[in-house]
Structures are given as C-alpha cells and as structure tokens.
Motif scaffolding. Structure first.
Motif, PDB file in Angstrom:
ATOM      1  N   CYS A  88      11.590 -10.770 -30.014  1.00  0.00           N
ATOM      2  CA  CYS A  88      11.414 -12.170 -30.444  1.00  0.00           C
ATOM      3  C   CYS A  88      10.705 -13.010 -29.384  1.00  0.00           C
ATOM      4  O   CYS A  88      10.153 -14.062 -29.695  1.00  0.00           O
ATOM      5  CB  CYS A  88      12.750 -12.797 -30.831  1.00  0.00           C
ATOM      6  SG  CYS A  88      13.919 -13.023 -29.465  1.00  0.00           S
ATOM      7  N   GLN A  89      10.703 -12.540 -28.134  1.00  0.00           N
ATOM      8  CA  GLN A  89      10.090 -13.283 -27.037  1.00  0.00           C
ATOM      9  C   GLN A  89       8.739 -12.720 -26.618  1.00  0.00           C
ATOM     10  O   GLN A  89       8.051 -13.298 -25.789  1.00  0.00           O
ATOM     11  CB  GLN A  89      11.033 -13.290 -25.824  1.00  0.00           C
ATOM     12  CG  GLN A  89      12.372 -13.955 -26.098  1.00  0.00           C
ATOM     13  CD  GLN A  89      12.226 -15.398 -26.535  1.00  0.00           C
ATOM     14  OE1 GLN A  89      11.767 -16.248 -25.787  1.00  0.00           O
ATOM     15  NE2 GLN A  89      12.609 -15.684 -27.782  1.00  0.00           N
ATOM     16  N   CYS A  90       8.359 -11.562 -27.177  1.00  0.00           N
ATOM     17  CA  CYS A  90       7.053 -10.957 -26.880  1.00  0.00           C
ATOM     18  C   CYS A  90       6.027 -11.558 -27.814  1.00  0.00           C
ATOM     19  O   CYS A  90       5.788 -11.054 -28.916  1.00  0.00           O
ATOM     20  CB  CYS A  90       7.105  -9.442 -27.060  1.00  0.00           C
ATOM     21  SG  CYS A  90       7.953  -8.603 -25.741  1.00  0.00           S
ATOM     22  N   VAL A  91       5.439 -12.652 -27.381  1.00  0.00           N
ATOM     23  CA  VAL A  91       4.473 -13.392 -28.187  1.00  0.00           C
ATOM     24  C   VAL A  91       3.079 -13.104 -27.637  1.00  0.00           C
ATOM     25  O   VAL A  91       2.844 -13.232 -26.434  1.00  0.00           O
ATOM     26  CB  VAL A  91       4.786 -14.906 -28.114  1.00  0.00           C
ATOM     27  CG1 VAL A  91       3.733 -15.710 -28.843  1.00  0.00           C
ATOM     28  CG2 VAL A  91       6.175 -15.183 -28.689  1.00  0.00           C
ATOM     29  N   ALA A  92       2.171 -12.713 -28.522  1.00  0.00           N
ATOM     30  CA  ALA A  92       0.803 -12.399 -28.100  1.00  0.00           C
ATOM     31  C   ALA A  92       0.146 -13.632 -27.493  1.00  0.00           C
ATOM     32  O   ALA A  92       0.187 -14.709 -28.077  1.00  0.00           O
ATOM     33  CB  ALA A  92      -0.002 -11.900 -29.298  1.00  0.00           C
TER      34      ALA A  92
END
Length: 110
Positions: A88-92
C-alpha cells in the motif's frame, strides 16, 4: 501521465511472474487489486497492518522513502528483510520496479 512497468514475482509455487503497467501515484496494492492478484490488505491499504508485505527486488530508488510508520508495521511482518515494504506504500514515482509477493496461502480464511 507517466506509466512504468511493475514486474511481480510470486513466492508461491506454480505462479508465473507477470509484468503490468503502473501509473505515477498508483500503489502496488492498487495494481494487484485491479488485476485480481491476491495480496492481503486487512487494514484496507492505509498503512495500518503488515498483511500487504512484499519484497522489492529491483527499483527501490523509484519508490518513496520508507516512513517510520511503515517501518514499524514491517517489523511485525513475517520474515522481514531490508528489501521489505508494504504494498500500500509502494507508490510509483520515477521508473520501473520489480517485487516479490510472499506466499499468501498462510492468510487464507481471513
């Protein structure tokens, strides 16, 4: 809008790797949910648990820095490493990246 490649590998036996587009601002969890890829998210994707724990294989520099809150939840995940992040925190943000999804079969029934 910039779109990058997200390569998803699976720890679970018999699951083939897949490469999917991921737009700037989109999270790994979003892409998984949009493509029927099983990635647990008991808190609903708000950095409130550790069930969407993944490993970043390549491209960590293309993700936002880890927050203290995320780090606290990763400490509670199963088999955390220095490559652990929450889906949920791995945002491109700035390029392609590759992840490994831990075996999700232990979560069945939730």
């Amino acid at each position: 809008m910039n779109v990058f490649k997200l390569k998803i590998n699976f720890e679970e036996a018999g699951k083939e790797s897949i490469e999917l587009p991921i737009a700037v601002g989109e999270s790994v969890l979003d892409v998984c949910m949009d493509n029927d890829i099983e990635l647990q998210h008991n808190c609903g994707g708000v950095c409130g648990c550790s069930t969407c724990h993944i490993y970043v294989v390549n491209g960590m520099e293309n993700l936002p820095e880890i927050s203290d809150k995320e780090e606290d939840f990763i400490d509670r995940a199963v088999n955390p490493t220095i490559y652990s992040r929450l889906g949920c925190q791995c945002v491109a943000t700035d390029g392609n990246f590759e992840i490994l999804v831990p075996d999700q079969s232990g979560f069945m029934g939730h």
